[in-house]
Scaffold this motif. Structure first.
Motif, PDB file in Angstrom:
ATOM      1  N   ASP A 181      -6.031  -0.198  -4.634  1.00 44.87           N
ATOM      2  CA  ASP A 181      -5.388  -0.700  -3.490  1.00 44.87           C
ATOM      3  C   ASP A 181      -6.115  -1.493  -2.870  1.00 44.87           C
ATOM      4  OD1 ASP A 181      -3.878  -1.427  -1.217  1.00 44.87           O
ATOM      5  OD2 ASP A 181      -3.930   0.582  -0.466  1.00 44.87           O
ATOM      6  N   PHE A 236      -6.168   6.842  -8.533  1.00 40.27           N
ATOM      7  CA  PHE A 236      -6.021   5.975  -7.345  1.00 40.27           C
ATOM      8  C   PHE A 236      -7.504   5.682  -6.843  1.00 40.27           C
ATOM      9  CE2 PHE A 236      -5.144   5.523  -2.725  1.00 40.27           C
ATOM     10  CZ  PHE A 236      -4.121   4.093  -2.928  1.00 40.27           C
ATOM     11  N   LYS A 294       0.706   4.476  -2.800  1.00 37.35           N
ATOM     12  CA  LYS A 294       0.412   5.656  -2.347  1.00 37.35           C
ATOM     13  C   LYS A 294       1.670   6.624  -2.641  1.00 37.35           C
ATOM     14  CE  LYS A 294      -2.140   4.653   1.786  1.00 37.35           C
ATOM     15  NZ  LYS A 294      -2.367   4.468   3.180  1.00 37.35           N
ATOM     16  N   SER A 342       0.790  -1.204   0.113  1.00 38.12           N
ATOM     17  CA  SER A 342       0.122   0.162   0.048  1.00 38.12           C
ATOM     18  C   SER A 342       0.752   1.338   0.131  1.00 38.12           C
ATOM     19  CB  SER A 342      -0.889   0.121   1.128  1.00 38.12           C
ATOM     20  OG  SER A 342      -1.881  -1.035   1.155  1.00 38.12           O
ATOM     21  N   THR A 343       2.058   1.349   0.684  1.00 39.54           N
ATOM     22  CA  THR A 343       2.850   2.109   0.544  1.00 39.54           C
ATOM     23  C   THR A 343       3.465   2.458  -0.720  1.00 39.54           C
ATOM     24  OG1 THR A 343       3.562   1.778   2.873  1.00 39.54           O
ATOM     25  CG2 THR A 343       5.058   3.054   1.739  1.00 39.54           C
ATOM     26  N   ASN A 354       2.764  16.474  -6.646  1.00 39.09           N
ATOM     27  CA  ASN A 354       1.544  15.883  -5.483  1.00 39.09           C
ATOM     28  C   ASN A 354       0.346  15.153  -6.193  1.00 39.09           C
ATOM     29  OD1 ASN A 354      -0.489  17.641  -6.576  1.00 39.09           O
ATOM     30  ND2 ASN A 354       0.181  19.259  -5.224  1.00 39.09           N
ATOM     31  N   ILE A 355      -0.630  14.439  -5.421  1.00 35.31           N
ATOM     32  CA  ILE A 355      -1.674  13.781  -5.935  1.00 35.31           C
ATOM     33  C   ILE A 355      -2.576  14.471  -7.131  1.00 35.31           C
ATOM     34  CG2 ILE A 355      -3.122  14.155  -4.239  1.00 35.31           C
ATOM     35  CD1 ILE A 355      -4.253  11.414  -4.516  1.00 35.31           C
ATOM     36  N   PHE A 414      -9.036   4.133  -3.460  1.00 35.55           N
ATOM     37  CA  PHE A 414      -8.698   3.580  -2.168  1.00 35.55           C
ATOM     38  C   PHE A 414      -9.391   2.244  -1.696  1.00 35.55           C
ATOM     39  CE2 PHE A 414      -8.267   8.101  -2.290  1.00 35.55           C
ATOM     40  CZ  PHE A 414      -7.221   8.353  -1.493  1.00 35.55           C
ATOM     41  N   ILE A 445       0.342  10.520  -2.854  1.00 37.79           N
ATOM     42  CA  ILE A 445      -0.185  10.678  -1.761  1.00 37.79           C
ATOM     43  C   ILE A 445       1.243  10.958  -0.607  1.00 37.79           C
ATOM     44  CG2 ILE A 445      -1.605   9.713   0.294  1.00 37.79           C
ATOM     45  CD1 ILE A 445      -3.081   8.252  -1.864  1.00 37.79           C
ATOM     46  N   ILE A 446       2.056  10.038  -0.661  1.00 42.83           N
ATOM     47  CA  ILE A 446       3.420  10.206   0.153  1.00 42.83           C
ATOM     48  C   ILE A 446       4.592  10.432  -0.684  1.00 42.83           C
ATOM     49  CG2 ILE A 446       2.346   9.225   2.230  1.00 42.83           C
ATOM     50  CD1 ILE A 446       3.783   6.646   1.518  1.00 42.83           C
ATOM     51  N   ALA A 457       1.021   7.124  -6.519  1.00 40.54           N
ATOM     52  CA  ALA A 457      -0.107   8.194  -6.662  1.00 40.54           C
ATOM     53  C   ALA A 457       0.328   9.717  -6.286  1.00 40.54           C
ATOM     54  CB  ALA A 457      -1.490   7.691  -5.829  1.00 40.54           C
TER      55      ALA A 457
END
Length: 241
Positions: A161, A84, A49, A45-46, A73-74, A86, A54-55, A52
């Motif tokens: 995800d 993405f 993200k 999942s990391t 950024n996203i 969720f 997100i991080i 995408a």
């Protein structure tokens, strides 16, 4: 094509110690349908993200069709063509299914156009087009509406995800049919994080992520024997404990 170069991600735990979640990931994703699997806590999942936006990765570079998008950024990545979905779709009080699909597409869609997209994900359009996106919808319905939104966008890369999370068997069977249709029809790449063999079975490429590293990569014919052997070894160890 999406390319990850030496992607790493670390956090500092509550004891002030550094914990490596992803370690020097190198990947090229050009296939139509790619699945990422592996044990819980392996970093799947990391990774999604990070792709995408997100991080941000601690180190490394992300390229989309040769363009460096590492610092985007996203929202900026969405504008470049990355969607993405969720694990748990978000509820939007006051917005109808037609509103959500139309907003996702980035254009004003007619009721007929929205109905066409809903039909692609196996929803009877007349029953859903004017419904509010809220808790009255089941998990399976929300997942398919979210997929309809991604189809309406027509993105280069669609990320999912664990789409099977929190839905019943009937909804999961319907979801598999949707993904099979997407695999055959969608223009772009699909990347799915999943533990489900039926999803892995329709992937062009499978990536196994464990302990923050890629332990195996290849076609299902190449990956399945090793994957099931490792799973069997873990189960036998658990049986002994």
């Amino acid at each position: 094509m999406l390319e990850l170069k030496n992607i790493s991600y670390s956090v500092v735990d509550e004891n002030g110690e550094k914990k490596d979640i992803l370690k020097n990931i190198n990947l090229e994703i050009s296939e139509h349908f790619v699945a990422v699997t592996g044990p819980n806590g392996g970093g799947k999942s990391t990774l999604a993200k990070i792709i995408a936006g997100i991080i941000k990765p601690t180190a490394g570079q992300i390229l989309l069709d040769g363009e460096d998008i590492t610092d985007l950024n996203i929202t900026e990545r969405a504008n470049k063509g990355i969607s993405f979905a969720f694990q748990q779709p978000v509820h939007f009080k006051g917005l109808t299914v037609k509103d959500m699909v139309s907003i996702a597409s980035g254009r004003t869609m007619t009721t007929h156009q929205v109905c066409d997209v809903l039909s692609e994900v196996g929803l009877c359009a007349r029953d859903y087009v004017d419904r509010e996106v809220n808790s009255s919808l089941s998990g399976g319905e929300l997942k398919r509406i979210e997929i309809a939104m991604i189809l309406a966008r027509g993105t280069k890369l669609s990320l999912f995800d664990e789409p099977e999370a929190g839905i019943d068997l009937w909804s999961f069977n319907s979801l598999i049919k949707v993904f099979e249709k997407m695999r055959d029809d969608i223009n772009g790449a699909i990347l799915i994080i999943s533990h489900q063999e039926r999803i892995l079975n329709i992937a062009d490429k499978i990536i196994v992520l464990a302990n923050g590293e890629i332990s195996s990569i290849g076609s299902k014919e190449e990956v399945f024997p090793k994957l099931f052997l490792e799973a069997g070894s873990c189960q036998r160890l658990q049986d002994k404990i």
